[in-house]
Design a protein around this motif. Structure first.
Motif, PDB file in Angstrom:
ATOM      1  N   VAL B  30       0.859  -1.192   0.000  1.00  0.00           N
ATOM      2  CA  VAL B  30       0.000   0.000   0.000  1.00  0.00           C
ATOM      3  C   VAL B  30       0.892   1.238   0.000  1.00  0.00           C
ATOM      4  O   VAL B  30       1.853   1.314   0.761  1.00  0.00           O
ATOM      5  N   VAL B  31       0.549   2.174  -0.863  1.00  0.00           N
ATOM      6  CA  VAL B  31       1.322   3.415  -0.947  1.00  0.00           C
ATOM      7  C   VAL B  31       0.868   4.356   0.172  1.00  0.00           C
ATOM      8  O   VAL B  31      -0.331   4.457   0.462  1.00  0.00           O
ATOM      9  N   PHE B  36       1.937   9.099  -3.696  1.00  0.00           N
ATOM     10  CA  PHE B  36       1.814   8.360  -4.952  1.00  0.00           C
ATOM     11  C   PHE B  36       2.794   8.884  -6.010  1.00  0.00           C
ATOM     12  O   PHE B  36       3.557   8.120  -6.609  1.00  0.00           O
ATOM     13  N   ASP B  37       2.779  10.197  -6.221  1.00  0.00           N
ATOM     14  CA  ASP B  37       3.618  10.756  -7.291  1.00  0.00           C
ATOM     15  C   ASP B  37       5.102  10.613  -6.977  1.00  0.00           C
ATOM     16  O   ASP B  37       5.914  10.404  -7.874  1.00  0.00           O
ATOM     17  N   LEU B  39       6.423   8.198  -5.257  1.00  0.00           N
ATOM     18  CA  LEU B  39       6.780   6.794  -5.494  1.00  0.00           C
ATOM     19  C   LEU B  39       6.920   6.531  -6.993  1.00  0.00           C
ATOM     20  O   LEU B  39       7.870   5.870  -7.434  1.00  0.00           O
ATOM     21  N   LEU B  40       5.976   7.070  -7.768  1.00  0.00           N
ATOM     22  CA  LEU B  40       6.023   6.878  -9.223  1.00  0.00           C
ATOM     23  C   LEU B  40       7.354   7.405  -9.777  1.00  0.00           C
ATOM     24  O   LEU B  40       8.035   6.722 -10.549  1.00  0.00           O
ATOM     25  N   LEU B  43      10.172   5.082  -8.735  1.00  0.00           N
ATOM     26  CA  LEU B  43      10.180   3.811  -9.479  1.00  0.00           C
ATOM     27  C   LEU B  43      10.771   4.007 -10.871  1.00  0.00           C
ATOM     28  O   LEU B  43      11.561   3.189 -11.346  1.00  0.00           O
ATOM     29  N   ILE B  44      10.381   5.118 -11.515  1.00  0.00           N
ATOM     30  CA  ILE B  44      10.929   5.392 -12.851  1.00  0.00           C
ATOM     31  C   ILE B  44      12.433   5.616 -12.749  1.00  0.00           C
ATOM     32  O   ILE B  44      13.206   5.131 -13.573  1.00  0.00           O
ATOM     33  N   THR B  49       8.950   0.890 -15.231  1.00  0.00           N
ATOM     34  CA  THR B  49       8.009   1.674 -16.052  1.00  0.00           C
ATOM     35  C   THR B  49       6.596   1.265 -15.624  1.00  0.00           C
ATOM     36  O   THR B  49       5.921   0.483 -16.297  1.00  0.00           O
ATOM     37  N   PRO B  50       6.147   1.785 -14.498  1.00  0.00           N
ATOM     38  CA  PRO B  50       4.871   1.306 -13.933  1.00  0.00           C
ATOM     39  C   PRO B  50       3.668   1.690 -14.786  1.00  0.00           C
ATOM     40  O   PRO B  50       3.626   2.786 -15.352  1.00  0.00           O
ATOM     41  N   LYS B  51       2.736   0.786 -14.834  1.00  0.00           N
ATOM     42  CA  LYS B  51       1.454   1.105 -15.471  1.00  0.00           C
ATOM     43  C   LYS B  51       0.600   1.814 -14.414  1.00  0.00           C
ATOM     44  O   LYS B  51       0.411   1.282 -13.322  1.00  0.00           O
ATOM     45  N   VAL B  52       0.143   3.001 -14.739  1.00  0.00           N
ATOM     46  CA  VAL B  52      -0.631   3.781 -13.772  1.00  0.00           C
ATOM     47  C   VAL B  52      -2.108   3.702 -14.127  1.00  0.00           C
ATOM     48  O   VAL B  52      -2.496   4.051 -15.241  1.00  0.00           O
ATOM     49  N   LEU B  53      -2.896   3.209 -13.200  1.00  0.00           N
ATOM     50  CA  LEU B  53      -4.343   3.118 -13.418  1.00  0.00           C
ATOM     51  C   LEU B  53      -5.061   3.975 -12.386  1.00  0.00           C
ATOM     52  O   LEU B  53      -4.635   4.049 -11.227  1.00  0.00           O
ATOM     53  N   GLU B  54      -6.091   4.636 -12.820  1.00  0.00           N
ATOM     54  CA  GLU B  54      -6.824   5.505 -11.900  1.00  0.00           C
ATOM     55  C   GLU B  54      -7.584   4.711 -10.849  1.00  0.00           C
ATOM     56  O   GLU B  54      -7.612   5.057  -9.684  1.00  0.00           O
TER      57      GLU B  54
END
Lengths: 730, 56
Positions: B30-31, B36-37, B39-40, B43-44, B49-54
């Motif tokens: 759990v983030v 969230f941003d 972490l994104l 990760l990059i 290259t995470p898939k980001v889903l709403e």
């Protein structure tokens, strides 16, 4: 048919009766009408397209031109800009063009005619702004709908000979620039503004870096935009290509939507954005305080360019164009100081003519020093960069100018648009080393937009652009919603040869890599007491993905089961911790959210079940790992059921390396319960040298080294000493 | 994450692990709220290259 834009109806009640009586004449009304009748009559006229057509047909050329210019500007235009553009159009008589006469008549006449109202004022004639572009005027959308393209009186200039060399930019290169800056804004997460409305310096720097990095090598460096980041920001804000979302400027719509338009429609908003920029100058000849007046001159120059005869599309000397513009606007507008025209008064005709000649001489001197130089800069910077003009060169110097095909399409919209000049053949070549060479005359706008989003531009030349397919660029494209198949198909369609095998394999691998990590912004998670309870829920119809032993990630279309405790992690989390002064923490059971245990684990030693202990050691460890003690204090403030004990706050700061200091020493206290005795002792000159201060209304601090002497004096006064001091419990 | 090892590696990164609140299973974490941003971006930076889903 639907119409967007402003209507006069709501504004008319704020206009005075006198002005309305003037406005109603355009619709055939009488000056004897009362105010309410005038308003109703004008509104009726505007509602009837036939009457609007008839009214417009009866307007003078200058009035039609004013409406057409406002339409070109998007329905609203600043008063001084409109005045300058109208003077440049050649429709304003010379006598009424002079400074001091123009402001009071030209725009006010258009308002009294019923063609324009001011946006932020209900009266007319409040537009005077000698140092800037003036107040915003708008026209009724129903008038603008019926007006055609602006018509200008041709400038009387002789064409120049064809230059031996010339430079111009092709539409694909221009469009590539626009897409590049929009993409750069998207990439850096938008351009933020501060509370005072200024652009954030950090964002501007990032944008500048991106603009310089993506700088177009196809354009002649000599004709580059000064301060390109400032130039683009100003132009974009003046266009409709970006909009302010909260406190961040972001591109409006996608690059694909922009690319679907014609080149002219892609460039038009930016052209008028540049024309209206008030905080950027293309020329060092313009003093900083004059930049607010530049939109007047930029619009006048655009009108002058459109007023050139285009038969045979000849070149014109820039020098001649400048002086022709002077003849139209030079007596009324200046970037510097504009000398006031002489008055006739009691002077003889000859004296008056002489004074006028001197005055005009001064105007010409000023124009030559400033406006002529500014105009060359305008042609050789943004008008060249946007592909509007072709510059004829004498050596390296621009000396003549003519409109390009794109310039014609934008400034002569009345002409039939030329068929797209697109060559046959493949748009690009993809090399096995991931480099991609684009032939700009073969690539469509949509293809360029695709590459801007799915590849990294390395450089652009006059006829070609070089891109590189990278994992990050392809990832960005996939994240923006393009599917893997679409990426491969579009790359294949633009190429005459098959996609190199290694490229396809690699892109597929990049796409597969993206499937390995998934981040959900808003996941719905159900927590059960145990695996059996979860299984029962699944069998009861709750659908989702099981996680671990007790969790279930709800499917997007699945309803939450009834009777569940919901925690929204986007909101402040529940206050569920009892905080003791000794650092003991107890969490409510059952725990109301997933976060609390993990949050406390970071700072305290767990004492199962649902209890933790803050200690010097447990706090010092995260602090050593660069965590701030403020994080823990914030956490306790947010999650504690009651106010965090003050002593614990002090202790936590101390454990984190911020120990406060106190002074401790043993003192002797004299307590006098009787006020009379207390006052006598406190004020006694004999006893004063043994006392160090007053602690309370009945407590005196005594110098410990002199207790014996003090006691002797007290005994002399018959004061009896009791050794035991009453405690708080007594 | 695709598997336990991938999540182990992310948790082993001092910065990324700060943005993760708790681990629910071998491959799901759990983030932390509001991270969230960050972490994104991390990760990059780490090469993912995470898939980001709403929603999910």
């Amino acid at each position: 048919m639907t119409m967007s834009g402003s209507f006069f109806d709501d504004y008319l009640p704020g206009v005075s009766s006198d002005e309305l009586k003037s406005m109603v004449r355009m619709w055939g009304g009488r000056t004897q009408m009362r105010k309410a009748e005038c308003i109703e009559y004008i509104c009726e006229g505007l509602r009837d397209p036939n009457r609007v057509r008839t009214a417009i047909a009866g307007l003078k050329p200058v009035e039609q031109c004013a409406l057409a210019l406002a339409k070109q500007a998007g329905g609203r235009i600043q008063s001084q800009v409109l005045a300058a553009a109208l003077c440049a159009s050649g429709w304003v008589k010379r006598g009424s063009r002079q400074w001091g006469r123009l402001d009071g008549s030209l725009i006010h006449d258009l308002q009294r005619r019923g063609l324009f109202l001011e946006e932020h004022s209900h009266g007319l004639g409040y537009y005077l702004d000698s140092y800037g572009p003036g107040a915003w005027l708008f026209s009724d959308a129903r008038l603008l709908e019926q007006i055609g393209y602006p018509v200008f009186r041709p400038l009387d200039i002789v064409p120049d000979v064809m230059p031996s060399a010339s430079v111009y930019r092709r539409p694909p290169s221009v469009v590539l620039d626009i897409m590049g800056v929009l993409n750069a804004i998207e990439r850096i997460g938008g351009l933020g503004v501060t509370q005072t409305g200024k652009m954030r310096v950090r964002d501007l720097r990032k944008f500048e870096h991106e603009v310089i990095k993506g700088g177009d090598s196809s354009s002649n460096r000599q004709f580059a935009l000064p301060n390109p980041a400032d130039a683009w920001v100003n132009a974009l804000i003046g266009s409709n290509l970006v909009s302010l979302e909260g406190v961040v400027w972001r591109p409006v719509g996608s690059l694909d939507e922009l690319a679907a338009k014609s080149y002219a429609d892609q460039v038009r908003p930016i052209l008028y954005g540049f024309a209206g920029a008030t905080e950027w100058s293309e020329s060092v000849a313009v003093y900083s305080y004059s930049t607010r007046r530049l939109p007047l001159f930029r619009w006048a120059l655009l009108v002058a360019l459109a007023a050139l005869s285009i038969e045979g599309n000849p070149f014109y000397r820039i020098h001649d164009l400048g002086w022709a513009l002077f003849e139209r606007i030079g007596e009324a507008f200046s970037l510097g100081y504009l000398p006031y025209p002489p008055y006739q008064g009691n002077k003889s005709a000859q004296e008056f003519r002489q004074e006028q000649a001197v005055w005009r001489g001064k105007l010409r001197q000023g124009w030559k020093a400033q406006e002529q130089e500014w105009m060359t800069s305008a042609l050789a910077t943004w008008l060249y960069q946007l592909g509007i003009v072709e510059l004829g060169l004498d050596g390296h110097l621009p000396v003549s100018v003519r409109l390009t095909g794109l310039g014609m399409a934008l400034l002569h919209p009345e002409m039939e648009p030329e068929a797209a000049d697109q060559s046959e053949g493949a748009a690009w070549v993809i090399q096995p080393n991931f480099d991609l060479v684009v032939y700009l005359d073969r690539a469509s706008s949509e293809q360029l937009a695709f590459l801007e989003r799915h590849a990294e531009r390395v450089q652009a030349q006059q006829h070609t652009a070089n891109y590189r397919l990278t994992r990050n660029a392809v990832y960005g494209g996939l994240e923006s919603g393009t599917s893997l198949d679409d990426i491969l198909a579009t790359l294949r369609q633009g190429s005459s040869q098959a996609l190199p095998q290694n490229i396809e394999v690699e892109i597929r691998e990049w796409a597969a890599l993206r499937e390995k990590v998934t981040l959900y912004r808003r996941a719905r998670l159900l927590e059960f007491d145990d695996a059996d309870a979860r299984q029962a829920a699944i069998e009861g119809g709750v659908s989702g993905t099981p996680i671990g032993d007790r969790y279930l990630q709800l499917a997007t279309d699945s309803q939450e089961p009834a009777r569940v405790l919901v925690t929204d992690y986007d909101r402040p989390l529940p206050r569920c911790v009892a905080v003791g002064e000794d650092g003991h923490l107890r969490v409510a059971s059952p725990r109301p959210d997933l976060a609390i245990a993990a949050q406390l684990d970071d700072w305290a030693e767990p004492l199962p079940p649902d209890e933790w202990q803050l200690t010097a050691r447990s706090v010092a460890a995260p602090v050593r790992a660069k965590r701030r003690i403020g994080e823990l204090l914030d956490l306790l403030d947010q999650r504690s059921r009651r106010r965090v004990p003050q002593l614990l706050r002090v202790a936590l700061r101390a454990w984190a390396g911020e120990p406060p200091t106190v002074h401790l020493e043993t003192v002797t206290v004299l307590k006098c319960p009787t006020p009379e005795v207390f006052e006598a002792v406190k004020n006694s000159p004999r006893l004063g040298c043994y006392l160090r201060g007053v602690l309370a209304p009945d407590l005196l601090l005594v110098d410990t080294d002199q207790v014996g002497a003090l006691m002797a004096l007290l005994a002399w006064a018959g004061i009896k000493r009791i050794d035991r001091m009453p405690t708080m419990g007594d | 994450m695709e598997d336990q090892i991938s999540l182990d590696m992310v948790m082993a990164d001092a910065i990324a692990s700060r943005y993760l609140l708790t681990r629910l299973s071998d491959s799901v974490a759990v983030v932390a709220p509001g991270q969230f941003d960050a972490l994104l971006e991390r990760l990059i930076h780490l090469g993912h290259t995470p898939k980001v889903l709403e929603k999910g």
